[in-house]
Design an enzyme around this catalytic site. Sequence first.
Site, PDB file in Angstrom:
ATOM      1  N   SER A 135     -55.988 -25.222   6.718  1.00 16.25           N
ATOM      2  CA  SER A 135     -54.978 -25.497   5.702  1.00 16.25           C
ATOM      3  C   SER A 135     -55.217 -26.902   5.174  1.00 16.25           C
ATOM      4  O   SER A 135     -55.210 -27.865   5.950  1.00 16.25           O
ATOM      5  CB  SER A 135     -53.581 -25.381   6.315  1.00 16.25           C
ATOM      6  OG  SER A 135     -52.578 -25.721   5.383  1.00 16.25           O
ATOM      7  N   LYS A 161     -56.966 -22.446   2.883  1.00 17.61           N
ATOM      8  CA  LYS A 161     -55.631 -22.424   2.277  1.00 17.61           C
ATOM      9  C   LYS A 161     -55.388 -23.749   1.570  1.00 17.61           C
ATOM     10  O   LYS A 161     -55.550 -24.815   2.166  1.00 17.61           O
ATOM     11  CB  LYS A 161     -54.554 -22.188   3.330  1.00 17.61           C
ATOM     12  CG  LYS A 161     -53.141 -22.145   2.749  1.00 17.61           C
ATOM     13  CD  LYS A 161     -52.133 -21.607   3.736  1.00 17.61           C
ATOM     14  CE  LYS A 161     -51.729 -22.624   4.762  1.00 17.61           C
ATOM     15  NZ  LYS A 161     -50.622 -22.135   5.636  1.00 17.61           N
ATOM     16  N   LYS A 163     -52.656 -26.139  -0.381  1.00 17.87           N
ATOM     17  CA  LYS A 163     -51.258 -26.402  -0.687  1.00 17.87           C
ATOM     18  C   LYS A 163     -51.126 -26.648  -2.194  1.00 17.87           C
ATOM     19  O   LYS A 163     -51.960 -27.332  -2.798  1.00 17.87           O
ATOM     20  CB  LYS A 163     -50.761 -27.626   0.080  1.00 17.87           C
ATOM     21  CG  LYS A 163     -50.751 -27.452   1.595  1.00 17.87           C
ATOM     22  CD  LYS A 163     -49.628 -26.535   2.060  1.00 17.87           C
ATOM     23  CE  LYS A 163     -49.531 -26.520   3.574  1.00 17.87           C
ATOM     24  NZ  LYS A 163     -48.384 -25.724   4.068  1.00 17.87           N
ATOM     25  N   ASP A 188     -50.476 -22.011  -0.648  1.00 18.45           N
ATOM     26  CA  ASP A 188     -49.168 -22.099  -0.004  1.00 18.45           C
ATOM     27  C   ASP A 188     -48.292 -23.023  -0.836  1.00 18.45           C
ATOM     28  O   ASP A 188     -48.606 -24.204  -1.010  1.00 18.45           O
ATOM     29  CB  ASP A 188     -49.326 -22.640   1.413  1.00 18.45           C
ATOM     30  CG  ASP A 188     -48.015 -22.674   2.182  1.00 18.45           C
ATOM     31  OD1 ASP A 188     -46.998 -22.187   1.649  1.00 18.45           O
ATOM     32  OD2 ASP A 188     -48.017 -23.183   3.322  1.00 18.45           O
ATOM     33  N   GLU A 213     -48.651 -17.740  -0.537  1.00 20.78           N
ATOM     34  CA  GLU A 213     -47.696 -17.911   0.559  1.00 20.78           C
ATOM     35  C   GLU A 213     -46.417 -18.603   0.091  1.00 20.78           C
ATOM     36  O   GLU A 213     -46.470 -19.660  -0.543  1.00 20.78           O
ATOM     37  CB  GLU A 213     -48.364 -18.723   1.672  1.00 20.78           C
ATOM     38  CG  GLU A 213     -47.552 -18.831   2.934  1.00 20.78           C
ATOM     39  CD  GLU A 213     -48.291 -19.582   4.022  1.00 20.78           C
ATOM     40  OE1 GLU A 213     -47.655 -19.896   5.050  1.00 20.78           O
ATOM     41  OE2 GLU A 213     -49.501 -19.870   3.850  1.00 20.78           O
ATOM     42  N   ASP A 238     -43.255 -16.667   4.583  1.00 21.39           N
ATOM     43  CA  ASP A 238     -43.275 -17.621   5.687  1.00 21.39           C
ATOM     44  C   ASP A 238     -41.840 -18.037   5.997  1.00 21.39           C
ATOM     45  O   ASP A 238     -41.157 -17.403   6.801  1.00 21.39           O
ATOM     46  CB  ASP A 238     -44.152 -18.818   5.305  1.00 21.39           C
ATOM     47  CG  ASP A 238     -44.206 -19.913   6.370  1.00 21.39           C
ATOM     48  OD1 ASP A 238     -43.503 -19.822   7.383  1.00 21.39           O
ATOM     49  OD2 ASP A 238     -44.961 -20.881   6.180  1.00 21.39           O
ATOM     50  N   LYS A 262     -44.842 -17.548  12.640  1.00 21.43           N
ATOM     51  CA  LYS A 262     -44.801 -18.782  13.415  1.00 21.43           C
ATOM     52  C   LYS A 262     -43.799 -18.535  14.530  1.00 21.43           C
ATOM     53  O   LYS A 262     -42.601 -18.379  14.256  1.00 21.43           O
ATOM     54  CB  LYS A 262     -44.378 -19.960  12.540  1.00 21.43           C
ATOM     55  CG  LYS A 262     -45.398 -20.305  11.464  1.00 21.43           C
ATOM     56  CD  LYS A 262     -44.900 -21.403  10.549  1.00 21.43           C
ATOM     57  CE  LYS A 262     -45.959 -21.735   9.488  1.00 21.43           C
ATOM     58  NZ  LYS A 262     -45.433 -22.671   8.459  1.00 21.43           N
ATOM     59  N   GLY A 290     -49.105 -22.237  11.284  1.00 21.51           N
ATOM     60  CA  GLY A 290     -49.162 -23.459  12.066  1.00 21.51           C
ATOM     61  C   GLY A 290     -48.173 -24.481  11.556  1.00 21.51           C
ATOM     62  O   GLY A 290     -47.832 -24.494  10.366  1.00 21.51           O
TER      63      GLY A 290
END
Length: 367
Positions: A135, A161, A163, A188, A213, A238, A262, A290
């Site tokens: 990530s 991934k 952000k 994400d 996400e 998420d 998670k 995570g």
Amino acid sequence: MRIEAAELRLITLPLKFRFETSFGVQTERHLIVLTLFGEGLEGYAETVMEYTPHYREETLPGAWALLENLLLPKVLGRDFANPEQLWAEISGFRGNRMTKAALEMAFWDLWCKSLGQPLWKLLGGVRQEIPVGISLGIEPSLESTLEKVGQGLAAGYRRIKLKIKPGWDIRPVMAVREAYPEATLTVDANSAYNLNDIGTFCALDAARLDYIEQPLAFDDLLDHAKLQSAITTSICLDESITSPEDARKALEIGAGRVINIKPARVGGILASRKVHDIAQSYGLPVWMGGMLEAGIGRAANIHVATLPMFTKPGDTSSASRYWQEDIIEEGLEATQGLMPVPQGPGLGITLKRELIQRLTEKSAYIA
């Protein structure tokens, strides 16, 4: 299994890099190390919430108070045959899933050790190593983003991934896709958008992402279902999924096609297995998320990710990406995008006691 005493330690670990998301910038990790003592054994867990309620509602001071004053006194001196019995004792307290998850996880470790078995085996896991990706936070430049993506792919990670946030989305994502046309990419948003941004997500369809996400509000399911019906890219939920019941409702209304599990967010290891089973009943995949866990939480996540529907690469990348020195002796390191599962009893880890002692800012022993 009798819980005889417990210890809480508040510690801070500096990150090796600046990690930016739509929430803000993080340079260190604050966590509570929880140890349960019973029958000559120790069970470990760590918390995942921060001082401020940006991810979900829980905060570190609230978790400490709840553990010290309510949850631990509720279970100390008691015998529990299995984690289900312990969860039944604390489940009546509403919310605070991340805090309750820490207590439940520490008991899983203690209970598995009493049986001489690793967590993954008693949980029903099916693999000895799990696929992992990385990530990447929001970088200061497009060039830096492309460089970090290249480094991750060269290291063998199986998913990248990115952000994103409003103003940092279509351009960097399309640049990465152009530079790495065959890479498995996801993004994400950490709840940074709303339905007025639907054009952004329609544009991102062209990036051939594996999923997007948590694009919308942290507590929303309905608008996610509306967005999912308007785009071709799968939505991964998420923050919206805090329980098995949330997972069932989300999949019933088509709010997404992938779930990020998670364990702390959904209430622990038992709840994680239930969310996994619900997704399995719909024939949909899950993957392990995570929250910048140190070694204890990272090990627990690895064990849970051995369940059969964890078919997409998760966020449990090498610990050395994050920490100069982790708080456990075992090096949790991925090789070519595969993370081996610790094989000792319980979590299969050993605490670095001197390091934890040095990092401790506050402690409490409850008996």
